[in-house]
Design a protein around this motif. Sequence first.
Motif, PDB file in Angstrom:
ATOM      1  N   GLN A   1      29.627  23.620  33.670  1.00  0.00           N
ATOM      2  CA  GLN A   1      29.235  24.813  34.418  1.00  0.00           C
ATOM      3  C   GLN A   1      30.323  25.231  35.413  1.00  0.00           C
ATOM      4  OE1 GLN A   1      26.572  26.600  33.844  1.00  0.00           O
ATOM      5  NE2 GLN A   1      26.878  28.078  35.497  1.00  0.00           N
ATOM      6  N   SER A   2      30.886  24.246  36.098  1.00  0.00           N
ATOM      7  CA  SER A   2      31.929  24.555  37.077  1.00  0.00           C
ATOM      8  C   SER A   2      33.169  25.135  36.402  1.00  0.00           C
ATOM      9  CB  SER A   2      32.294  23.296  37.863  1.00  0.00           C
ATOM     10  OG  SER A   2      32.762  22.278  36.985  1.00  0.00           O
ATOM     11  N   GLY A   3      33.464  24.653  35.166  1.00  0.00           N
ATOM     12  CA  GLY A   3      34.610  25.188  34.438  1.00  0.00           C
ATOM     13  C   GLY A   3      34.418  26.648  34.079  1.00  0.00           C
ATOM     14  N   ILE A   4      33.201  27.026  33.711  1.00  0.00           N
ATOM     15  CA  ILE A   4      32.904  28.419  33.379  1.00  0.00           C
ATOM     16  C   ILE A   4      33.064  29.306  34.612  1.00  0.00           C
ATOM     17  CG2 ILE A   4      31.097  29.999  32.617  1.00  0.00           C
ATOM     18  CD1 ILE A   4      29.992  27.752  30.885  1.00  0.00           C
ATOM     19  N   ILE A   5      32.530  28.828  35.734  1.00  0.00           N
ATOM     20  CA  ILE A   5      32.639  29.593  36.984  1.00  0.00           C
ATOM     21  C   ILE A   5      34.099  29.760  37.383  1.00  0.00           C
ATOM     22  CG2 ILE A   5      32.078  29.578  39.440  1.00  0.00           C
ATOM     23  CD1 ILE A   5      29.494  28.128  38.752  1.00  0.00           C
ATOM     24  N   LEU A   6      34.893  28.688  37.217  1.00  0.00           N
ATOM     25  CA  LEU A   6      36.305  28.749  37.571  1.00  0.00           C
ATOM     26  C   LEU A   6      37.047  29.754  36.693  1.00  0.00           C
ATOM     27  CD1 LEU A   6      38.703  27.692  39.180  1.00  0.00           C
ATOM     28  CD2 LEU A   6      38.935  25.839  37.494  1.00  0.00           C
ATOM     29  N   THR A   7      36.749  29.755  35.393  1.00  0.00           N
ATOM     30  CA  THR A   7      37.406  30.691  34.476  1.00  0.00           C
ATOM     31  C   THR A   7      37.079  32.137  34.830  1.00  0.00           C
ATOM     32  OG1 THR A   7      37.339  29.054  32.688  1.00  0.00           O
ATOM     33  CG2 THR A   7      37.663  31.358  32.065  1.00  0.00           C
ATOM     34  N   ARG A   8      35.811  32.406  35.097  1.00  0.00           N
ATOM     35  CA  ARG A   8      35.411  33.763  35.459  1.00  0.00           C
ATOM     36  C   ARG A   8      36.016  34.185  36.796  1.00  0.00           C
ATOM     37  NH1 ARG A   8      28.963  33.633  33.717  1.00  0.00           N
ATOM     38  NH2 ARG A   8      29.321  33.801  31.450  1.00  0.00           N
ATOM     39  N   SER A   9      36.112  33.254  37.706  1.00  0.00           N
ATOM     40  CA  SER A   9      36.701  33.566  39.014  1.00  0.00           C
ATOM     41  C   SER A   9      38.178  33.905  38.876  1.00  0.00           C
ATOM     42  CB  SER A   9      36.513  32.384  39.965  1.00  0.00           C
ATOM     43  OG  SER A   9      35.142  32.111  40.179  1.00  0.00           O
ATOM     44  N   ARG A  10      38.878  33.183  38.005  1.00  0.00           N
ATOM     45  CA  ARG A  10      40.294  33.479  37.781  1.00  0.00           C
ATOM     46  C   ARG A  10      40.475  34.864  37.165  1.00  0.00           C
ATOM     47  NH1 ARG A  10      42.259  27.607  35.298  1.00  0.00           N
ATOM     48  NH2 ARG A  10      42.478  26.531  37.322  1.00  0.00           N
ATOM     49  N   ASP A  11      39.610  35.209  36.217  1.00  0.00           N
ATOM     50  CA  ASP A  11      39.687  36.541  35.610  1.00  0.00           C
ATOM     51  C   ASP A  11      39.386  37.630  36.638  1.00  0.00           C
ATOM     52  OD1 ASP A  11      40.328  35.416  33.201  1.00  0.00           O
ATOM     53  OD2 ASP A  11      38.281  35.468  32.404  1.00  0.00           O
ATOM     54  N   ALA A  12      38.397  37.385  37.482  1.00  0.00           N
ATOM     55  CA  ALA A  12      38.062  38.353  38.526  1.00  0.00           C
ATOM     56  C   ALA A  12      39.225  38.525  39.500  1.00  0.00           C
ATOM     57  CB  ALA A  12      36.808  37.907  39.272  1.00  0.00           C
ATOM     58  N   LEU A  13      39.930  37.430  39.782  1.00  0.00           N
ATOM     59  CA  LEU A  13      41.087  37.505  40.671  1.00  0.00           C
ATOM     60  C   LEU A  13      42.203  38.325  40.039  1.00  0.00           C
ATOM     61  CD1 LEU A  13      42.589  36.677  43.225  1.00  0.00           C
ATOM     62  CD2 LEU A  13      43.260  34.556  42.059  1.00  0.00           C
ATOM     63  N   ARG A  14      42.429  38.163  38.753  1.00  0.00           N
ATOM     64  CA  ARG A  14      43.460  38.946  38.066  1.00  0.00           C
ATOM     65  C   ARG A  14      43.135  40.436  38.115  1.00  0.00           C
ATOM     66  NH1 ARG A  14      43.914  36.567  32.216  1.00  0.00           N
ATOM     67  NH2 ARG A  14      45.314  38.364  32.043  1.00  0.00           N
ATOM     68  N   ILE A  15      41.871  40.767  37.895  1.00  0.00           N
ATOM     69  CA  ILE A  15      41.462  42.177  37.937  1.00  0.00           C
ATOM     70  C   ILE A  15      41.604  42.729  39.352  1.00  0.00           C
ATOM     71  CG2 ILE A  15      39.505  43.740  37.646  1.00  0.00           C
ATOM     72  CD1 ILE A  15      38.525  41.898  35.408  1.00  0.00           C
ATOM     73  N   ALA A  16      41.220  41.930  40.340  1.00  0.00           N
ATOM     74  CA  ALA A  16      41.329  42.372  41.731  1.00  0.00           C
ATOM     75  C   ALA A  16      42.788  42.596  42.121  1.00  0.00           C
ATOM     76  CB  ALA A  16      40.686  41.341  42.654  1.00  0.00           C
ATOM     77  N   ARG A  17      43.680  41.725  41.648  1.00  0.00           N
ATOM     78  CA  ARG A  17      45.108  41.907  41.921  1.00  0.00           C
ATOM     79  C   ARG A  17      45.623  43.203  41.297  1.00  0.00           C
ATOM     80  NH1 ARG A  17      48.580  37.972  43.640  1.00  0.00           N
ATOM     81  NH2 ARG A  17      47.710  35.928  44.157  1.00  0.00           N
ATOM     82  N   ARG A  18      45.137  43.493  40.102  1.00  0.00           N
ATOM     83  CA  ARG A  18      45.567  44.714  39.431  1.00  0.00           C
ATOM     84  C   ARG A  18      45.107  45.949  40.194  1.00  0.00           C
ATOM     85  NH1 ARG A  18      49.669  46.510  36.513  1.00  0.00           N
ATOM     86  NH2 ARG A  18      49.079  48.319  35.253  1.00  0.00           N
ATOM     87  N   LYS A  19      43.875  45.941  40.678  1.00  0.00           N
ATOM     88  CA  LYS A  19      43.359  47.067  41.461  1.00  0.00           C
ATOM     89  C   LYS A  19      44.119  47.206  42.777  1.00  0.00           C
ATOM     90  CE  LYS A  19      38.668  47.059  39.570  1.00  0.00           C
ATOM     91  NZ  LYS A  19      37.221  46.898  39.869  1.00  0.00           N
ATOM     92  N   LEU A  20      44.438  46.065  43.384  1.00  0.00           N
ATOM     93  CA  LEU A  20      45.214  46.102  44.621  1.00  0.00           C
ATOM     94  C   LEU A  20      46.596  46.692  44.371  1.00  0.00           C
ATOM     95  CD1 LEU A  20      45.473  45.330  47.626  1.00  0.00           C
ATOM     96  CD2 LEU A  20      46.315  43.094  46.882  1.00  0.00           C
ATOM     97  N   SER A  21      47.202  46.339  43.256  1.00  0.00           N
ATOM     98  CA  SER A  21      48.510  46.888  42.902  1.00  0.00           C
ATOM     99  C   SER A  21      48.428  48.391  42.676  1.00  0.00           C
ATOM    100  CB  SER A  21      49.042  46.193  41.651  1.00  0.00           C
ATOM    101  OG  SER A  21      50.264  46.770  41.231  1.00  0.00           O
ATOM    102  N   LEU A  22      47.320  48.852  42.100  1.00  0.00           N
ATOM    103  CA  LEU A  22      47.138  50.281  41.862  1.00  0.00           C
ATOM    104  C   LEU A  22      47.044  51.051  43.173  1.00  0.00           C
ATOM    105  CD1 LEU A  22      46.562  52.645  39.910  1.00  0.00           C
ATOM    106  CD2 LEU A  22      44.142  52.017  40.028  1.00  0.00           C
ATOM    107  N   LEU A  23      46.376  50.476  44.161  1.00  0.00           N
ATOM    108  CA  LEU A  23      46.171  51.160  45.438  1.00  0.00           C
ATOM    109  C   LEU A  23      47.385  51.066  46.356  1.00  0.00           C
ATOM    110  CD1 LEU A  23      42.492  50.039  46.199  1.00  0.00           C
ATOM    111  CD2 LEU A  23      43.251  52.275  45.396  1.00  0.00           C
ATOM    112  N   THR A  24      48.075  49.934  46.325  1.00  0.00           N
ATOM    113  CA  THR A  24      49.160  49.688  47.281  1.00  0.00           C
ATOM    114  C   THR A  24      50.546  49.701  46.650  1.00  0.00           C
ATOM    115  OG1 THR A  24      49.006  47.286  46.979  1.00  0.00           O
ATOM    116  CG2 THR A  24      47.607  48.285  48.671  1.00  0.00           C
ATOM    117  N   ARG A  25      50.611  49.727  45.304  1.00  0.00           N
ATOM    118  CA  ARG A  25      51.883  49.674  44.576  1.00  0.00           C
ATOM    119  C   ARG A  25      52.625  48.361  44.805  1.00  0.00           C
ATOM    120  NH1 ARG A  25      54.488  55.800  45.064  1.00  0.00           N
ATOM    121  NH2 ARG A  25      52.675  56.897  44.205  1.00  0.00           N
TER     122      ARG A  25
END
Length: 235
Positions: A1-25
């Motif tokens: 269960q913890s491995g699944i949560i960790l994988t999803r959290s990493r994917d969410a972090l990648r998406i958040a970084r991409r959105k941050l890059s879009l807003l701040t360049r």
Amino acid sequence: QSGIILTRSRDALRIARRKLSLLTRLPDNATIAEPALLKGSVGGLEELQQTALANREEYKNSVMNRDLAMENIKIVKGAHYPQAYAEGALSYVGSDPETLMEGTTYYGGIRLQIPIFEGGLMKAEVSEARSRLRQAELSSEFLRRSIETEVYESYVNLQTETSVLKLAAAQQEDARNNFTAVEDLFSQGLAPSLALIDAQQTLLLTEREYVNARYEQQIAILRLNRSTGLFGKGF
């Protein structure tokens, strides 16, 4: 269960970084650091309200419009007062050979214009100018009170979130100490595994509450900065 949560959290972090890059360049691999904790006081409420009135552009424009409306009354009144004009000039006439018309001529005069009958025009124009001044004063006063109320709400909200953060930090510390104690007892065979799981879940819950409290405090700081006209400058 913890491995699944960790994988999803990493994917969410990648998406958040991409959105941050879009807003701040900023590049996707930019280093992300937690904002510094608020240290000390942000100042008194009255001080913050005065800062807002001094920095908010819409209030500056409102005050300027009020002053212009006040000056316009003087201009309207002055246009109906007696007007005096002074004029002067000189002319020179030369010829070769000389004639009787040759020479320098000076002349001047004063013209006085006195309005005798205006049919109530001055009264009507002054009344209209005063009405505009009253509207400008009401608009400026309403905007001032609105800004002060906005600063008050942001100030109280920041105080609340700061208090919540302190409580969350204390709860997290207690949960961490409790988990450490239960873990030691479990390693010695003096505590059941269920107690260790409960302590771990409690620690996880308090850590989430602490992170959320830090986030809410930063949002409250940004809102106070915006309401005082200091957005982007910080405290």
